[in-house]
Motif scaffolding. Structure first.
Motif, PDB file in Angstrom:
ATOM      1  N   PRO A 168       8.449   4.209  -5.042  1.00 44.09           N
ATOM      2  CA  PRO A 168       8.370   5.457  -4.273  1.00 44.09           C
ATOM      3  C   PRO A 168       8.719   5.212  -2.806  1.00 44.09           C
ATOM      4  CG  PRO A 168       6.368   5.111  -5.562  1.00 44.09           C
ATOM      5  CD  PRO A 168       7.151   3.841  -5.619  1.00 44.09           C
ATOM      6  N   PRO A 169       9.300   6.183  -2.139  1.00 39.13           N
ATOM      7  CA  PRO A 169       9.642   5.999  -0.723  1.00 39.13           C
ATOM      8  C   PRO A 169       8.410   5.847   0.169  1.00 39.13           C
ATOM      9  CG  PRO A 169      10.026   8.270  -1.402  1.00 39.13           C
ATOM     10  CD  PRO A 169       9.726   7.494  -2.652  1.00 39.13           C
ATOM     11  N   HIS A 170       7.251   6.292  -0.319  1.00 39.47           N
ATOM     12  CA  HIS A 170       6.017   6.215   0.457  1.00 39.47           C
ATOM     13  C   HIS A 170       5.195   4.967   0.122  1.00 39.47           C
ATOM     14  CE1 HIS A 170       4.992   8.415  -3.279  1.00 39.47           C
ATOM     15  NE2 HIS A 170       3.914   7.637  -3.227  1.00 39.47           N
ATOM     16  N   TRP A 171       5.782   4.003  -0.563  1.00 45.35           N
ATOM     17  CA  TRP A 171       5.045   2.809  -1.000  1.00 45.35           C
ATOM     18  C   TRP A 171       5.801   1.566  -0.544  1.00 45.35           C
ATOM     19  CZ3 TRP A 171       5.198  -1.705  -3.593  1.00 45.35           C
ATOM     20  CH2 TRP A 171       3.997  -2.226  -4.087  1.00 45.35           C
ATOM     21  N   PHE A 211       7.436  -4.453  -6.193  1.00 45.89           N
ATOM     22  CA  PHE A 211       7.157  -3.268  -7.010  1.00 45.89           C
ATOM     23  C   PHE A 211       7.665  -3.468  -8.435  1.00 45.89           C
ATOM     24  CE2 PHE A 211       7.782   1.034  -8.649  1.00 45.89           C
ATOM     25  CZ  PHE A 211       6.556   1.604  -8.337  1.00 45.89           C
ATOM     26  N   ALA A 212       8.839  -4.066  -8.589  1.00 52.46           N
ATOM     27  CA  ALA A 212       9.408  -4.304  -9.920  1.00 52.46           C
ATOM     28  C   ALA A 212       8.564  -5.275 -10.738  1.00 52.46           C
ATOM     29  CB  ALA A 212      10.836  -4.829  -9.791  1.00 52.46           C
ATOM     30  N   SER A 213       7.777  -6.132 -10.060  1.00 50.43           N
ATOM     31  CA  SER A 213       6.945  -7.108 -10.778  1.00 50.43           C
ATOM     32  C   SER A 213       5.620  -6.508 -11.257  1.00 50.43           C
ATOM     33  CB  SER A 213       6.647  -8.311  -9.869  1.00 50.43           C
ATOM     34  OG  SER A 213       5.658  -7.980  -8.894  1.00 50.43           O
ATOM     35  N   ARG A 214       5.276  -5.312 -10.796  1.00 48.90           N
ATOM     36  CA  ARG A 214       4.000  -4.696 -11.161  1.00 48.90           C
ATOM     37  C   ARG A 214       4.047  -4.159 -12.590  1.00 48.90           C
ATOM     38  NH1 ARG A 214       1.867  -0.313  -7.392  1.00 48.90           N
ATOM     39  NH2 ARG A 214      -0.138  -1.394  -7.415  1.00 48.90           N
ATOM     40  N   SER A 240       0.799   0.608 -13.238  1.00 48.78           N
ATOM     41  CA  SER A 240       0.581   0.547 -11.791  1.00 48.78           C
ATOM     42  C   SER A 240       1.737   1.194 -11.042  1.00 48.78           C
ATOM     43  CB  SER A 240       0.411  -0.905 -11.337  1.00 48.78           C
ATOM     44  OG  SER A 240      -0.762  -1.465 -11.887  1.00 48.78           O
ATOM     45  N   GLN A 241       2.942   1.021 -11.549  1.00 45.26           N
ATOM     46  CA  GLN A 241       4.100   1.687 -10.941  1.00 45.26           C
ATOM     47  C   GLN A 241       3.954   3.206 -11.033  1.00 45.26           C
ATOM     48  OE1 GLN A 241       7.287  -0.017 -13.252  1.00 45.26           O
ATOM     49  NE2 GLN A 241       7.629  -1.676 -11.784  1.00 45.26           N
ATOM     50  N   ILE A 242       3.557   3.689 -12.215  1.00 43.42           N
ATOM     51  CA  ILE A 242       3.333   5.129 -12.403  1.00 43.42           C
ATOM     52  C   ILE A 242       2.233   5.616 -11.463  1.00 43.42           C
ATOM     53  CG2 ILE A 242       2.492   6.878 -14.033  1.00 43.42           C
ATOM     54  CD1 ILE A 242       5.295   6.012 -14.764  1.00 43.42           C
ATOM     55  N   THR A 291       0.826  -1.199   0.000  1.00 40.62           N
ATOM     56  CA  THR A 291       0.000   0.000   0.000  1.00 40.62           C
ATOM     57  C   THR A 291       0.865   1.256   0.000  1.00 40.62           C
ATOM     58  OG1 THR A 291      -1.869   1.095   1.097  1.00 40.62           O
ATOM     59  CG2 THR A 291      -0.147   0.202   2.522  1.00 40.62           C
ATOM     60  N   ASN A 292       0.201   2.376  -0.182  1.00 39.91           N
ATOM     61  CA  ASN A 292       0.805   3.689   0.010  1.00 39.91           C
ATOM     62  C   ASN A 292       0.880   3.924   1.522  1.00 39.91           C
ATOM     63  OD1 ASN A 292       1.016   6.565   0.422  1.00 39.91           O
ATOM     64  ND2 ASN A 292       0.422   6.856  -1.710  1.00 39.91           N
TER      65      ASN A 292
END
Length: 196
Positions: A153-156, A108-111, A115-117, A61-62
């Motif tokens: 992102p650092p917040h994710w 995250f790299a698998s998304r 979705s990453q954007i 999550t965020n």
């Protein structure tokens, strides 16, 4: 198969999830996640399970979202999987801890790239003035990253719920359901049948 006293609850969970993947029309890995705010007011929403093993159930999550803030303030939660097509549900409760940076980076790299954007563009749970504002933010982040790799992102990031209790429920005729509860007992589990 209904779980028994000699079964491992995570193996039983994996078996039920595999069966749900054959029959649920959408998102068999969907689960309701319940958290509480600083005043003890509960909040529940659907999220997707992204990993399950004996260490717990993982979701992402965020961190600036409502659930991220609530988990930072009170790192306890409850989960519910409900598979209507199977007439089954599983509940889990326990402490929540952050996943490692390496786990978060790998997932995250698998998304998918959109979705990453989106993880960069969305200020999850904050007020949004219009749909156009979100689309504009997505366009800006898409342009910013161009064709380069999109970093996390650092917040994710993600969380792992390590259950102290797991309950299996299976529908029975005339509401005489089957219920079994596993409670953490040292390194193992104690098993209790429950009245429906």
């Amino acid at each position: 198969m209904f779980p028994g006293p000699d079964d491992d609850p995570f193996r039983c969970f994996a078996a039920w999830l595999a069966e749900a993947e054959e029959s649920e029309p959408n998102d068999p890995n969907a689960m309701a996640l319940a958290t509480v705010d600083a005043d003890g007011l509960p909040s529940v929403r659907m999220v997707l399970l992204k990993g399950a093993d004996p260490s717990g159930f993982v979701f992402y999550t965020n961190l600036d979202s409502r659930k991220g803030g609530e988990l930072a303030g009170n790192p306890q939660a409850a989960l519910l999987f409900h598979w209507k097509s199977r007439r089954r549900q599983i509940r889990a409760e326990g402490a929540v801890t952050p996943v490692t940076e390496e786990e978060a980076d790998a997932y995250f790299a698998s998304r998918a790239r959109p979705s990453q954007i989106g993880a960069w563009a969305s200020k999850q749970s904050q007020a949004l003035e219009s749909r156009y504002a979100l689309e504009r933010a997505v366009a800006a982040e898409t342009a910013r990253f161009g064709v380069s790799k999109v970093p996390r992102p650092p917040h994710w990031s993600g969380f792992r719920l390590s259950p102290s209790r797991i309950e299996f429920w299976q529908d029975g005729k005339f509401r005489l359901h089957d219920r079994a509860q596993y409670t953490r007992d040292g390194e193992g589990w104690s098993y209790t049948r429950l009245y429906p």
